[in-house]
Design a protein around this motif. Structure first.
Motif, PDB file in Angstrom:
ATOM      1  N   GLU A  24       0.838  -1.213   0.000  1.00  0.00           N
ATOM      2  CA  GLU A  24       0.000   0.000   0.000  1.00  0.00           C
ATOM      3  C   GLU A  24       0.868   1.256   0.000  1.00  0.00           C
ATOM      4  O   GLU A  24       0.645   2.172  -0.784  1.00  0.00           O
ATOM      5  CB  GLU A  24      -0.924   0.015   1.224  1.00  0.00           C
ATOM      6  CG  GLU A  24      -2.145  -0.851   1.070  1.00  0.00           C
ATOM      7  CD  GLU A  24      -3.032  -0.390  -0.064  1.00  0.00           C
ATOM      8  OE1 GLU A  24      -3.581   0.715  -0.010  1.00  0.00           O
ATOM      9  OE2 GLU A  24      -3.179  -1.157  -1.030  1.00  0.00           O
ATOM     10  N   ASP A  28       0.577   1.260  -4.029  1.00  0.00           N
ATOM     11  CA  ASP A  28      -0.809   1.716  -4.217  1.00  0.00           C
ATOM     12  C   ASP A  28      -0.945   3.220  -4.006  1.00  0.00           C
ATOM     13  O   ASP A  28      -1.608   3.905  -4.792  1.00  0.00           O
ATOM     14  CB  ASP A  28      -1.745   0.954  -3.289  1.00  0.00           C
ATOM     15  CG  ASP A  28      -3.159   0.835  -3.847  1.00  0.00           C
ATOM     16  OD1 ASP A  28      -3.410   1.343  -4.961  1.00  0.00           O
ATOM     17  OD2 ASP A  28      -4.012   0.240  -3.175  1.00  0.00           O
ATOM     18  N   TYR A  29      -0.332   3.773  -2.962  1.00  0.00           N
ATOM     19  CA  TYR A  29      -0.410   5.218  -2.748  1.00  0.00           C
ATOM     20  C   TYR A  29       0.234   5.982  -3.906  1.00  0.00           C
ATOM     21  O   TYR A  29      -0.266   7.016  -4.330  1.00  0.00           O
ATOM     22  CB  TYR A  29       0.253   5.616  -1.431  1.00  0.00           C
ATOM     23  CG  TYR A  29      -0.571   5.324  -0.188  1.00  0.00           C
ATOM     24  CD1 TYR A  29      -1.945   5.120  -0.230  1.00  0.00           C
ATOM     25  CD2 TYR A  29       0.039   5.267   1.057  1.00  0.00           C
ATOM     26  CE1 TYR A  29      -2.678   4.864   0.913  1.00  0.00           C
ATOM     27  CE2 TYR A  29      -0.693   5.014   2.210  1.00  0.00           C
ATOM     28  CZ  TYR A  29      -2.048   4.818   2.133  1.00  0.00           C
ATOM     29  OH  TYR A  29      -2.773   4.575   3.273  1.00  0.00           O
ATOM     30  N   LYS A  31       0.516   4.917  -7.067  1.00  0.00           N
ATOM     31  CA  LYS A  31      -0.369   4.777  -8.227  1.00  0.00           C
ATOM     32  C   LYS A  31      -1.590   5.696  -8.098  1.00  0.00           C
ATOM     33  O   LYS A  31      -1.985   6.346  -9.063  1.00  0.00           O
ATOM     34  CB  LYS A  31      -0.822   3.322  -8.358  1.00  0.00           C
ATOM     35  CG  LYS A  31      -1.775   3.058  -9.484  1.00  0.00           C
ATOM     36  CD  LYS A  31      -1.153   2.190 -10.519  1.00  0.00           C
ATOM     37  CE  LYS A  31      -2.152   1.812 -11.580  1.00  0.00           C
ATOM     38  NZ  LYS A  31      -1.815   2.354 -12.874  1.00  0.00           N
ATOM     39  N   TYR A  41      -6.593   9.513  -1.311  1.00  0.00           N
ATOM     40  CA  TYR A  41      -6.687   8.061  -1.199  1.00  0.00           C
ATOM     41  C   TYR A  41      -5.951   7.614   0.058  1.00  0.00           C
ATOM     42  O   TYR A  41      -4.776   7.944   0.235  1.00  0.00           O
ATOM     43  CB  TYR A  41      -6.066   7.381  -2.425  1.00  0.00           C
ATOM     44  CG  TYR A  41      -5.978   5.878  -2.289  1.00  0.00           C
ATOM     45  CD1 TYR A  41      -7.067   5.076  -2.563  1.00  0.00           C
ATOM     46  CD2 TYR A  41      -4.803   5.265  -1.854  1.00  0.00           C
ATOM     47  CE1 TYR A  41      -6.996   3.695  -2.421  1.00  0.00           C
ATOM     48  CE2 TYR A  41      -4.725   3.886  -1.709  1.00  0.00           C
ATOM     49  CZ  TYR A  41      -5.821   3.109  -1.994  1.00  0.00           C
ATOM     50  OH  TYR A  41      -5.753   1.753  -1.841  1.00  0.00           O
ATOM     51  N   THR A  43      -5.775   4.075   2.931  1.00  0.00           N
ATOM     52  CA  THR A  43      -6.213   2.759   3.360  1.00  0.00           C
ATOM     53  C   THR A  43      -6.080   2.677   4.870  1.00  0.00           C
ATOM     54  O   THR A  43      -5.071   3.100   5.431  1.00  0.00           O
ATOM     55  CB  THR A  43      -5.369   1.656   2.682  1.00  0.00           C
ATOM     56  OG1 THR A  43      -5.557   1.739   1.269  1.00  0.00           O
ATOM     57  CG2 THR A  43      -5.769   0.271   3.157  1.00  0.00           C
ATOM     58  N   GLU A  62     -10.621   1.153   2.322  1.00  0.00           N
ATOM     59  CA  GLU A  62     -10.056   2.243   1.530  1.00  0.00           C
ATOM     60  C   GLU A  62     -11.058   3.389   1.485  1.00  0.00           C
ATOM     61  O   GLU A  62     -12.262   3.167   1.368  1.00  0.00           O
ATOM     62  CB  GLU A  62      -9.785   1.783   0.100  1.00  0.00           C
ATOM     63  CG  GLU A  62      -8.798   0.656   0.001  1.00  0.00           C
ATOM     64  CD  GLU A  62      -8.641   0.159  -1.425  1.00  0.00           C
ATOM     65  OE1 GLU A  62      -9.571   0.313  -2.247  1.00  0.00           O
ATOM     66  OE2 GLU A  62      -7.575  -0.398  -1.724  1.00  0.00           O
ATOM     67  N   SER A  80      -6.303   0.837 -15.014  1.00  0.00           N
ATOM     68  CA  SER A  80      -6.076   0.127 -13.766  1.00  0.00           C
ATOM     69  C   SER A  80      -6.261  -1.377 -13.841  1.00  0.00           C
ATOM     70  O   SER A  80      -6.074  -2.058 -12.844  1.00  0.00           O
ATOM     71  CB  SER A  80      -7.016   0.688 -12.685  1.00  0.00           C
ATOM     72  OG  SER A  80      -6.774   2.051 -12.486  1.00  0.00           O
ATOM     73  N   PHE A  83      -3.187  -3.412 -12.806  1.00  0.00           N
ATOM     74  CA  PHE A  83      -2.903  -3.174 -11.401  1.00  0.00           C
ATOM     75  C   PHE A  83      -3.893  -3.928 -10.511  1.00  0.00           C
ATOM     76  O   PHE A  83      -3.503  -4.564  -9.526  1.00  0.00           O
ATOM     77  CB  PHE A  83      -2.944  -1.672 -11.103  1.00  0.00           C
ATOM     78  CG  PHE A  83      -2.733  -1.358  -9.660  1.00  0.00           C
ATOM     79  CD1 PHE A  83      -1.472  -1.442  -9.100  1.00  0.00           C
ATOM     80  CD2 PHE A  83      -3.791  -0.998  -8.857  1.00  0.00           C
ATOM     81  CE1 PHE A  83      -1.266  -1.167  -7.760  1.00  0.00           C
ATOM     82  CE2 PHE A  83      -3.602  -0.708  -7.518  1.00  0.00           C
ATOM     83  CZ  PHE A  83      -2.331  -0.796  -6.974  1.00  0.00           C
ATOM     84  N   LEU A  87      -3.279  -6.870  -7.714  1.00  0.00           N
ATOM     85  CA  LEU A  87      -3.771  -6.715  -6.354  1.00  0.00           C
ATOM     86  C   LEU A  87      -4.579  -7.934  -5.915  1.00  0.00           C
ATOM     87  O   LEU A  87      -4.379  -8.472  -4.820  1.00  0.00           O
ATOM     88  CB  LEU A  87      -4.625  -5.445  -6.282  1.00  0.00           C
ATOM     89  CG  LEU A  87      -5.004  -4.893  -4.931  1.00  0.00           C
ATOM     90  CD1 LEU A  87      -3.778  -4.536  -4.114  1.00  0.00           C
ATOM     91  CD2 LEU A  87      -5.888  -3.675  -5.114  1.00  0.00           C
TER      92      LEU A  87
END
Length: 107
Positions: A24, A28-29, A31, A41, A43, A62, A80, A83, A87
Motif C-alpha cells: 500500500e 498503491d499510494y 499509483k 486516497y 487505506t 479504503e 487500472s 494493477f 492486487l
C-alpha cells in the motif's frame, strides 16, 4: 460536493498484513497519486467491527475521494486493469470486496 468511494477488503489466506501494508505505502499510494480523478486516497486497517455488518470479516477499508464517479470509473476501466489483477492475484480476496459510493452532506 465531495464524492467518496469506500471499499472494504480482506486479505487472501496466508498473506501477511505487513506485506500488504508495505505494498500500500510503496505501490498503491504512488499509483493513486498519479490518477487525476483521485483527490485523496487512504487505506485504513480495520481494528474492530460492530455487530450487524454482514459480509466480512474485512481487514482494511479504503477511502477514495474523487473528482467525480464517472471520471474515476473511466480511469479504472482504462488504466487500472493490470494493477487490479495484480492486487487480487497476490493480496486480496475478490469475493469479499464490498464497495459503496457516497456524497458529502455539507454542513
Amino acid at each position: 460536493m465531495a464524492v467518496v468511494r469506500y471499499v472494504l477488503v480482506a486479505l487472501k489466506p496466508g498473506v501477511p498484513i505487513d506485506e500488504f501494508e508495505r505494498f500500500e505505502r510503496e505501490v498503491d499510494y504512488v499509483k493513486a497519486a498519479q490518477n487525476p480523478s483521485i483527490v485523496s486516497y487512504r487505506t485504513h486497517r480495520i481494528t474492530g467491527m460492530d455487530m450487524g455488518i454482514d459480509g466480512g470479516p474485512w481487514d482494511f477499508m479504503e477511502r477514495i475521494e474523487v473528482t467525480s464517479r464517472d471520471a474515476y470509473e473511466k480511469q479504472a476501466a482504462t488504466g487500472s486493469k493490470e494493477f487490479l489483477d495484480l492486487l487480487y492475484t497476490r493480496y486480496l480476496d475478490r469475493s469479499k470486496t464490498v464497495a459503496l459510493w457516497s456524497e458529502l452532506i455539507e454542513p
